[in-house]
Structures are given as structure tokens and as C-alpha cells.
Write an enzyme that holds these catalytic residues in place. Structure first.
Site, short mmCIF file in Angstrom:
data_model
loop_
_atom_site.label_atom_id
_atom_site.label_comp_id
_atom_site.label_asym_id
_atom_site.label_seq_id
_atom_site.Cartn_x
_atom_site.Cartn_y
_atom_site.Cartn_z
N GLU A 418 1.26 9.73 2.20
CA GLU A 418 1.85 10.58 1.17
C GLU A 418 0.92 11.57 0.53
O GLU A 418 0.82 11.66 -0.69
CB GLU A 418 2.47 9.69 0.10
CG GLU A 418 3.52 8.82 0.71
CD GLU A 418 4.18 7.93 -0.29
OE1 GLU A 418 3.55 7.63 -1.30
OE2 GLU A 418 5.32 7.56 -0.06
N TYR A 474 13.44 7.17 -0.39
CA TYR A 474 14.02 6.25 -1.39
C TYR A 474 15.36 6.73 -1.94
O TYR A 474 15.64 6.54 -3.11
CB TYR A 474 12.99 6.01 -2.51
CG TYR A 474 11.84 5.15 -2.03
CD1 TYR A 474 11.92 3.76 -2.06
CD2 TYR A 474 10.69 5.73 -1.48
CE1 TYR A 474 10.89 2.97 -1.58
CE2 TYR A 474 9.65 4.94 -1.01
CZ TYR A 474 9.76 3.56 -1.06
OH TYR A 474 8.74 2.77 -0.58
N GLU A 512 8.74 3.78 5.17
CA GLU A 512 9.08 3.15 3.90
C GLU A 512 10.53 3.46 3.54
O GLU A 512 10.96 4.61 3.66
CB GLU A 512 8.21 3.68 2.73
CG GLU A 512 6.83 3.12 2.69
CD GLU A 512 6.05 3.54 1.43
OE1 GLU A 512 6.69 3.85 0.39
OE2 GLU A 512 4.82 3.56 1.50
N LYS A 576 9.70 -4.88 -4.26
CA LYS A 576 10.51 -4.45 -3.12
C LYS A 576 10.37 -5.39 -1.93
O LYS A 576 10.89 -5.11 -0.85
CB LYS A 576 10.15 -3.02 -2.72
CG LYS A 576 10.49 -2.00 -3.79
CD LYS A 576 10.43 -0.57 -3.31
CE LYS A 576 10.65 0.39 -4.45
NZ LYS A 576 9.54 0.43 -5.42
C1 CKU Z 1 6.25 2.74 -2.90
C2 CKU Z 1 7.13 8.15 -2.64
C3 CKU Z 1 7.03 6.79 -2.17
C4 CKU Z 1 5.65 6.21 -2.11
N1 CKU Z 1 5.58 4.81 -1.79
C5 CKU Z 1 4.19 4.39 -1.75
C6 CKU Z 1 4.01 2.91 -1.93
O1 CKU Z 1 2.66 2.58 -2.07
C7 CKU Z 1 4.80 2.45 -3.14
O2 CKU Z 1 4.58 1.10 -3.41
C8 CKU Z 1 6.44 4.19 -2.73
C9 CKU Z 1 7.12 2.26 -4.07
O3 CKU Z 1 7.58 1.14 -4.05
O4 CKU Z 1 7.31 3.04 -4.99
#
Ligand code: CKU
Length: 597
Positions: A418, A474, A512, A576
């Protein structure tokens, strides 16, 4: 091929590897006086702490857990008299995030970067047949040129605290095994293998790097310890007849034995279990041994109760059992290269790995997960600190590829997580990182980077560097969550349609997608954070994935709940996980097990 001292320590006829793990002396350097007071010769008032482990979660005082700055480790180790004449080194699986090593009071090495091994050669410094002292100064401060990136804030009371640009707790310390190793002066430094198939046979191109001129021989044994191929010379080809290919769920490993010989006398011997397989990208497909694969699995963390990011052999075993149970075939080492033992296990279990370097936080923000979809610009790649960051980044890429290049499980390199890709200034940076990885990997594995949500088809300036695209998305969680999920599904489709319209003819893997879920919450009908919603969210994403032929993988965020910095977006960590932090299934685990069957 570049030489590096990354070979995993092993006992052979010519080598020794002795574990130094156990209780070490430990002391925080709160007044920053360690150097001045000569702590390199011994700590004045140490506690005892386990190695390997993160130091943070053992203590009951918050000032210790949140401690940011220098801290010191010390232990004594015995060097056998019969090692005289060999090279002797202390090898650290990692020291997070940087270290200075002293042996018997002499500074023997410094190392930057918290997730890759390094060794201090101490041949001429140690006393043989007696005890010696190693003292390690470790520092866990984050800054904008460290890999990963972040900041260190000084509070009004003078105490420092870590402000990561990333979403995992800034665990630190000697988090992986430490070993005392002995090996011959003339030794095998590195080797590589590249596989190809011809009918039922494998042709393995190999290259061995040694420090001398004596003859090199290489023998390959199958799992029944029968010799199946041999070759002589530092470079060459081996033919392995009727090869048993390494595959998902079938981690068949040959043993490659490399020897340096002086006539009949052995000078050095090293061995490595090697799986034979090919990986390539063809159009919209990822091919393993020439056959299409669909990746199913997780982004993970090295994270568990009490030991934090410390390597824990029991947790590793449980994780692989859970991954097999749920029918996963792949994980990404988000957001840093993991302990070497984990890749060895993935090789044996036949689980695919996307190996990620710790280049996370290349976006100026403590909550980039929350800002991902806002279009926020931070001009990260225009900062004056970028050349220094790039230097550290390239070093980590180099060390990761050097360490992991022979693993069958590693099917791709993830070179960043990212980063801010919306600015032209990112382009030359990306080019250097991707080119370097391409040059370094003898197997030329696919390269990728995980794309944050605001890296869209019309805004991202860097997707062309990836051999396959990796999306972190997401929809239905950070944007349009809850009852708005139908809008989320539409928006998700709109974005995928736009990628499809670019006609890139490349595979896309979701690296992700996920929804925070409290293991204790149930609600009918669903609410966000409840177990029912996690399943609805996954079902929605899967409907989207299943409608595009270029989508070749789904790695859910995250395998298990994990620790983060405290804050209003996180309830004692990121929830998550499909499994809880103690590796028990949430409801969604049964749904995924069914889908991935
Ligand atoms: C995850 C934009 C999303 C980035 N992603 C990175 C990760 O390390 C985070 O834990 C999102 C989250 O759960 O927000």
C-alpha cells in the site's frame, strides 16, 4: 549471483549450529546512558527475558510495553576448543528494528532492518574452550526512512512512543532464534536452483558460490534417500528422472547435498530440502507446474499472545493445521518476511507463499487503512528522505530474495504494501525496486505490490510494474458498510469493470478483503462487527470475484485477530481474523472451508 551469508544454519560433517535461545539478560536504556556507562561489557541491572520473543507483552507496566528507544540483551556462550581453525559466527534470525552487536566488548557488527537475518563473525574475537559474552543493543524507533515507516513521538513527559504508519503493533526485540555457528574457512556461501521440466524429467540449473577454488560436487537424494542425480562444478545442470513435482498439498522435497572436496577429503558440506516446481504468469493466469492455480488463503501476521511477534514453534504448527483444515493453499507474509522456519514448513506442507518485504507505510499516515478511499494525497515520494528509504528498501529486497530464493513455497515477491501510487514521483522509485528484484531472483518469480484502495485504474501510476495485480479492498467495511452493502457491491463491480476495460491481460489477486468481527458478537439480522456480518461481507466479495475471469486468488484479511496500536478504530487489536488470536474458528471459518473445498 550475489554472495550473502544467508544460508540457514545446519549441522553437517563440516558445520555446527548451536542454539543460543533461552533466558537472556535484558535492560531498557531509558536514560540513554548505556554507551557512556559501557554496557557493552555487561549490563548493570538486568532483568531476565526469553529469546526469541518480543519484549512488550511480558510486563505489567505500560511504560515498559510502550517503551521506545534503545534496549540491551546479554548472554554468555561457550565456544568449543575443537572449533579452533574454523570460522565462528553468531547468527540472529532478526533484531527489530536495528542492532549493534558486541562480543567480549568488541563491536562486531551493526544491522538495520528488523525482519531478516544477519551474522557477526567472531572467529578472532572469541576465547576457545571457554565462555564468551555477547551484548546486543537493539533499537525499536520508527522513522520515515526505516523499513517499515513510521514516526517516534516525544510526549510532554519526555517519554518516546512509536507512531507506526501501519496497522500492527510495533513489537520488537530478538524475535527469532539466535545460533552460534561454526563452518570451514573455505566454505559454501550461497547457491541457487532454477527448475524446468522436460517430459517426465526435471532439469535443474544450479549455481554454487564458495570462498575458495576447490572442487564442488552436488548430489540429489529423493525422499527415500536414494541418490537420483549428481554433478560436479560450481555451475551446471542436473537431470532428475521421473521427477516427483512439488505441488499444493504435496510438499515433496529432494535433498540437495553440496560438498567442497580436496581430493578425497571433505572441506565443507551443506544440504537443503528442495521442492521442484515451476511458477509463471501466462496472460490472466498464474501457472504452477504449467497448470492454472487459484490462490485461496490469507494475509497473516507473526503475532500471538504473550510472545508477540516472537517465533513460536507451537503457534506455527497450529497455524498450518488451521490452514489445511480450512482448505487454504496460500498465504502472504504481510507485512514483512517471516521466520525461516515458517517457509521450511510451507515447503513441507505444500502451501504457497507470497513473500512480502517490510516496505509498509509508504504513505504518510498513521491510519492509512481509514484514509485509503478518501483520495488523500501525502506526496510521500517527493520527500527529501526518499533516497535513504530507497537504499534501506533495496537492501531488504536483496536480503529477502537471497534468503528465500530456493524455497518452492515462495511463488511471488510482494515488494511493497500500500504505497502511495497516485503521484508520478513514485514511478522511478518503483522502477528501481522492481528492477532490482527481477535481477536478483534466479527463478524470475512474479513480482507484485499490494494496492491500497485509492490506487484506482484512473489514478494509480504504478500498476504496470506488477506481473500480477494485488488488490486490498474494503467495499462493505471501510466504505458502504452495513445495510449499504448493496451499494458497496455495485461500487466494487464498477471498479472491477474499469480494470477489465483496461484490458491488461494480467492476473489479479485479492491480497486483502475483510471485516472486523468480535468472536463474542452475534446478531440476527446482522450488524457490523457481528459474526453474521463477516459471512455476509465475504459472500458479497465472492460474488464479485466470481464474475471476472482475471481474478485468480482471494487472500482474506486476516488469518487471525492480531495486536495493533490502541485507538478508537481498534478494540485491543484488529479483529478481522477468520480465527481468533488463540486460533479458534469464528463462524466465517466454516463458510470459507466450504467455499474453498
Ligand atoms: C488492514 C487500505 C487497507 C490497508 N490494510 C492494511 C493492513 O495492514 C490493515 O490491517 C488494511 C485493515 O484491517 O485495516
Amino acid at each position: 549471483m550475489r554472495t550473502c551469508q544467508m544460508l540457514y544454519p545446519r549441522d553437517t560433517e563440516s558445520r555446527r549450529a548451536v542454539s543460543m535461545d533461552g533466558m537472556w539478560k535484558f535492560q531498557l536504556d531509558e536514560k540513554q546512558c548505556g554507551h557512556e556507562e559501557g554496557w557493552k561489557d555487561g549490563l548493570p541491572a538486568p532483568d531476565m527475558i526469553p529469546v526469541p520473543a518480543s519484549f512488550q507483552d511480558f510486563y505489567t507496566e505500560k511504560d515498559i510495553r510502550e517503551y521506545t528507544g534503545d534496549f540491551w540483551y546479554e548472554t554468555d556462550f561457550f565456544v568449543p576448543g575443537e572449533w579452533e581453525g574454523k570460522e565462528v559466527a553468531v547468527r540472529f534470525g532478526c533484531a527489530t528494528h536495528r542492532a549493534e552487536v558486541y562480543v567480549n566488548g568488541n563491536r562486531v557488527t551493526v544491522h538495520e532492518g528488523g525482519f531478516l537475518p544477519f551474522s557477526a563473525v567472531v572467529t578472532d574475537i572469541v576465547r576457545y574452550n571457554s565462555y564468551n559474552k555477547v551484548v546486543v543493543l537493539v533499537n525499536n524507533e520508527l522513522n520515515v526512512t526505516s523499513i517499515p515507516c513510521g514516526e517516534t513521538k516525544v510526549l510532554r513527559n519526555g517519554k518516546k512512543m512509536s507512531k507506526p504508519y501501519f496497522d500492527f503493533y510495533n513489537y520488537a526485540g530478538l524475535q527469532r532464534p539466535v545460533k552460534l555457528i561454526a563452518y570451514p574457512k573455505e566454505h559454501i556461501e550461497d547457491f541457487s536452483v532454477v527448475h524446468a521440466f522436460k517430459g517426465q524429467d526435471a532439469i535443474v540449473q544450479y549455481c554454487v558460490e564458495t570462498t575458495g577454488q576447490h572442487k564442488v560436487i552436488l548430489d540429489v537424494y529423493d525422499a527415500d534417500r536414494q541418490k537420483v542425480a549428481s554433478a560436479a562444478g560450481k555451475e551446471g545442470k542436473l537431470l532428475i528422472p521421473r521427477v516427483h513435482k512439488w505441488n499444493v498439498g504435496d510438499g515433496y522435497l529432494y535433498r540437495f547435498v553440496i560438498r567442497i572436496m580436496d581430493g578425497e577429503n571433505l572441506i565443507d558440506e551443506y544440504f537443503e530440502p528442495i521442492g521442484i516446481r515451476t511458477v509463471e504468469i501466462k496472460g490472466k493466469d498464474i501457472l504452477l507446474n504449467g497448470e492454472k492455480i487459484y490462490l485461496k488463503g490469507f494475509g497473516k501476521h507473526e503475532d500471538s499472545d504473550i510472545v508477540g511477534r516472537g517465533f513460536n514453534i507451537g503457534v506455527m504448527k497450529r497455524d498450518f493445521e488451521c490452514m489445511k483444515w480450512i482448505n487454504a493453499n496460500c498465504f502472504r507474509t504481510s507485512h514483512y518476511p517471516y521466520s525461516e522456519e515458517i517457509y521450511q514448513m510451507a515447503d513441507r506442507e505444500g502451501i504457497l507463499v507470497i513473500d512480502e518485504v517490510a516496505a509498509v507505510g509508504l504513505f504518510k499516515s498513521e491510519t492509512n487503512f481509514a484514509e485509503a478511499s478518501t483520495g488523500k494525497q501525502t506526496a510521500f515520494f517527493q520527500e527529501a528522505t526518499i533516497p535513504r528509504l530507497l537504499e534501506n528498501h533495496l537492501q531488504c529486497v536483496e536480503d529477502m530474495i537471497c534468503r528465500d530464493k530456493n524455497h518452492a513455497c515462495v511463488i511471488a515477491w510482494s515488494l511493497m504494501n500500500e504505497p502511495e501510487t497516485t503521484d508520478e514521483a513514485a514511478v522511478p522509485y518503483f522502477r528501481k525496486v522492481f528492477d532490482r528484484a527481477g535481477e536478483l531472483d534466479p527463478q524470475k518469480r512474479p513480482r507484485t505490490f499490494a494496492m491500497i484502495m485509492n490506487s484506482q485504474p484512473d489514478t494509480c501510476k504504478c500498476y504496470q510494474f506488477s506481473d500480477f495485480l494485488s488488490f486490498n479492498r474494503y467495499y462493505g467495511w471501510y466504505v458502504m458498510g452495513g445495510y449499504e452493502i448493496s451499494d458497496a457491491e455495485e461500487a466494487f463491480h464498477r471498479e472491477m469493470d474499469a480494470w477489465e476495460a483496461l484490458d491488461l491481460n494480467k492476473p489479479v489477486v485479492f491480497t486483502e478483503y475483510g471485516a472486523d468481527t468480535c468472536a463474542a458478537e452475534h446478531k440476527l439480522p446482522s450488524v457490523m462487527w457481528g459474526q453474521e456480518y463477516q459471512i455476509e461481507y465475504l459472500e458479497m466479495c465472492h460474488r464479485v470475484f466470481d464474475s471476472y475471469d482475471f481474478i485468480t486468488g482471494e487472500l482474506v484479511w486476516n488469518f487471525a485477530d492480531f495486536q495493533t496500536t490502541e485507538g478508537i478504530m481498534r478494540m485491543n487489536g484488529n479483529k478481522k481474523g477468520i480465527f481468533t488470536r488463540d486460533r479458534q474458528p469464528k463462524e466465517a471459518a466454516y463458510y470459507l472451508k466450504e467455499r474453498w473445498h
